[in-house]
Design a protein around this motif. Structure first.
Motif, PDB file in Angstrom:
ATOM      1  N   ASP A  85     -60.193  15.566  47.352  1.00 41.16           N
ATOM      2  CA  ASP A  85     -60.063  15.571  48.836  1.00 41.16           C
ATOM      3  C   ASP A  85     -58.670  15.145  49.626  1.00 41.16           C
ATOM      4  O   ASP A  85     -58.917  13.623  49.573  1.00 41.16           O
ATOM      5  CB  ASP A  85     -61.692  15.215  49.840  1.00 41.16           C
ATOM      6  CG  ASP A  85     -61.519  15.536  51.187  1.00 41.16           C
ATOM      7  OD1 ASP A  85     -60.824  15.659  51.957  1.00 41.16           O
ATOM      8  OD2 ASP A  85     -61.938  14.884  51.497  1.00 41.16           O
ATOM      9  N   GLY A  90     -60.368  11.132  48.104  1.00 45.79           N
ATOM     10  CA  GLY A  90     -61.106  11.385  46.647  1.00 45.79           C
ATOM     11  C   GLY A  90     -61.168  12.445  46.546  1.00 45.79           C
ATOM     12  O   GLY A  90     -60.665  13.445  46.228  1.00 45.79           O
ATOM     13  N   VAL A  92     -64.402  16.147  45.448  1.00 44.93           N
ATOM     14  CA  VAL A  92     -66.046  16.591  45.929  1.00 44.93           C
ATOM     15  C   VAL A  92     -66.464  16.943  44.095  1.00 44.93           C
ATOM     16  O   VAL A  92     -66.063  17.322  43.644  1.00 44.93           O
ATOM     17  CB  VAL A  92     -66.403  17.157  46.414  1.00 44.93           C
ATOM     18  CG1 VAL A  92     -67.562  18.169  46.684  1.00 44.93           C
ATOM     19  CG2 VAL A  92     -66.296  17.267  47.888  1.00 44.93           C
ATOM     20  N   GLU A  94     -69.238  19.280  41.814  1.00 45.47           N
ATOM     21  CA  GLU A  94     -70.146  19.594  41.866  1.00 45.47           C
ATOM     22  C   GLU A  94     -70.398  20.049  39.885  1.00 45.47           C
ATOM     23  O   GLU A  94     -70.290  20.530  39.508  1.00 45.47           O
ATOM     24  CB  GLU A  94     -69.304  21.493  42.282  1.00 45.47           C
ATOM     25  CG  GLU A  94     -70.894  22.150  41.951  1.00 45.47           C
ATOM     26  CD  GLU A  94     -70.517  23.756  42.566  1.00 45.47           C
ATOM     27  OE1 GLU A  94     -71.628  24.134  42.350  1.00 45.47           O
ATOM     28  OE2 GLU A  94     -69.609  23.550  43.212  1.00 45.47           O
ATOM     29  N   GLN A 121     -74.557  17.890  43.666  1.00 44.92           N
ATOM     30  CA  GLN A 121     -72.508  17.528  44.938  1.00 44.92           C
ATOM     31  C   GLN A 121     -72.865  15.733  45.031  1.00 44.92           C
ATOM     32  O   GLN A 121     -73.455  15.501  45.216  1.00 44.92           O
ATOM     33  CB  GLN A 121     -72.331  18.064  45.655  1.00 44.92           C
ATOM     34  CG  GLN A 121     -72.080  19.701  45.495  1.00 44.92           C
ATOM     35  CD  GLN A 121     -71.562  20.469  46.828  1.00 44.92           C
ATOM     36  OE1 GLN A 121     -71.472  19.810  47.602  1.00 44.92           O
ATOM     37  NE2 GLN A 121     -70.973  21.552  46.003  1.00 44.92           N
ATOM     38  N   THR A 122     -71.270  15.623  43.960  1.00 41.80           N
ATOM     39  CA  THR A 122     -71.312  13.855  44.751  1.00 41.80           C
ATOM     40  C   THR A 122     -69.397  13.921  44.743  1.00 41.80           C
ATOM     41  O   THR A 122     -69.153  14.788  44.829  1.00 41.80           O
ATOM     42  CB  THR A 122     -71.409  13.614  42.947  1.00 41.80           C
ATOM     43  OG1 THR A 122     -72.707  13.449  42.360  1.00 41.80           O
ATOM     44  CG2 THR A 122     -71.724  12.305  43.065  1.00 41.80           C
ATOM     45  N   LYS A 123     -70.284  13.055  45.876  1.00 43.78           N
ATOM     46  CA  LYS A 123     -68.633  12.761  46.922  1.00 43.78           C
ATOM     47  C   LYS A 123     -67.803  11.217  46.039  1.00 43.78           C
ATOM     48  O   LYS A 123     -68.888   9.813  45.953  1.00 43.78           O
ATOM     49  CB  LYS A 123     -68.858  11.701  48.307  1.00 43.78           C
ATOM     50  CG  LYS A 123     -67.913  12.559  48.735  1.00 43.78           C
ATOM     51  CD  LYS A 123     -66.502  12.741  48.931  1.00 43.78           C
ATOM     52  CE  LYS A 123     -65.137  12.617  49.656  1.00 43.78           C
ATOM     53  NZ  LYS A 123     -64.305  13.035  49.883  1.00 43.78           N
ATOM     54  N   THR A 125     -65.352   8.478  45.736  1.00 42.26           N
ATOM     55  CA  THR A 125     -64.281   7.632  46.448  1.00 42.26           C
ATOM     56  C   THR A 125     -62.823   7.842  45.769  1.00 42.26           C
ATOM     57  O   THR A 125     -62.496   8.242  44.901  1.00 42.26           O
ATOM     58  CB  THR A 125     -64.458   6.376  46.722  1.00 42.26           C
ATOM     59  OG1 THR A 125     -64.226   5.853  45.639  1.00 42.26           O
ATOM     60  CG2 THR A 125     -66.333   6.257  47.500  1.00 42.26           C
TER      61      THR A 125
END
Length: 244
Positions: A85, A90, A92, A94, A121-123, A125
């Motif tokens: 991103d 950071g 994302v 999946e 899904q995990t964001k 940092t």
């Protein structure tokens, strides 16, 4: 898009490989991860080969990474697609886990749920993303595959590819080779997984067996090197039926 002049997903007499399963797995071009069971099976070879990531890789595009854990294609497969991103540095993640269908747990209202797998899904940092890229570097992911490898569908291995620094890369880690044992990305990836599905217990080295001749699942083999899967990775264009 083929990368060689011979298809390596071939039947192997005495090993139980089925040509039909190989052709099915290499049917369509992949456009990325999918919840559609039919599309996933028809584009599997293209997906693990990273055809979509390779064709879209450019220096001004986002960095993208794909990791596939195969512990017998018909029993337990995990896929991870990580997209940077640029807005916050950071990424994302999946994650998807596909296991052998358990009829005792099948939901009558959604009979294909088990075939679609468990997703999350995990964001990440910016520091988490940088740390994960470092784990790929420490695992030699960007150095390619040292030698040509033959990977059976009932085997255990990691396949890793993606677009890093504007260049596409591909690497493989077969069990119980030291490359598999020494990977640095497995532990942080498990911590970021989010699916709640544990990794399977690995068999003792040397105890894996060939699939039975009457195995109803798709069976195939992949030949890979630093340039990815050797031979055609799909026979047709992208999957076009409705459903992601």
């Amino acid at each position: 898009m083929g990368q060689g002049d011979a298809m390596t997903l071939t039947a192997a007499k005495g090993l139980g490989w089925t040509l039909a399963g190989a052709l099915l797995a290499a049917g369509c071009a992949s456009s990325g991860p999918t919840d559609n069971p039919a599309a996933r099976r028809m584009s599997w070879i293209s997906y693990v080969s990273g055809d979509d990531l390779r064709s879209a890789c450019r220096s001004d595009g986002p960095e993208r990474y794909r990791l596939v854990f195969n512990a017998d294609y018909n029993q337990h497969v995990r896929t991870y697609d990580l997209t940077a991103d640029p807005a916050d540095g950071g990424a994302v993640l999946e994650a998807r886990v596909i296991q052998a269908t358990d009829l005792a747990r099948m939901d009558a209202s959604d009979p294909l749920a088990n075939l679609r797998g468990v997703t999350a899904q995990t964001k990440l940092t910016a520091p988490q993303f940088l740390a994960f890229i470092a784990s790929l570097t420490e695992s030699g992911a960007f150095d390619g595959v040292p030698d040509r490898l033959r990977l059976r569908s009932n085997g255990i291995y990691w396949l890793v590819n993606g677009c890093h620094g504007g260049r596409w890369f591909f690497s493989a880690y077969p069990y119980p080779d030291h490359r598999f044992v020494d990977v640095r990305f497995a532990e942080p990836l498990a911590a970021l997984d989010g699916t709640g599905v544990p990794f399977p217990t690995l068999p003792a080295p040397g105890t894996q067996s060939d699939p039975p001749r009457d195995d109803p699942g798709a069976t195939f083999q992949l030949d890979v090197d630093a340039n990815g899967v050797i031979g055609p990775t799909h026979l047709f264009g992208p999957w076009t039926l409705a459903g992601r």
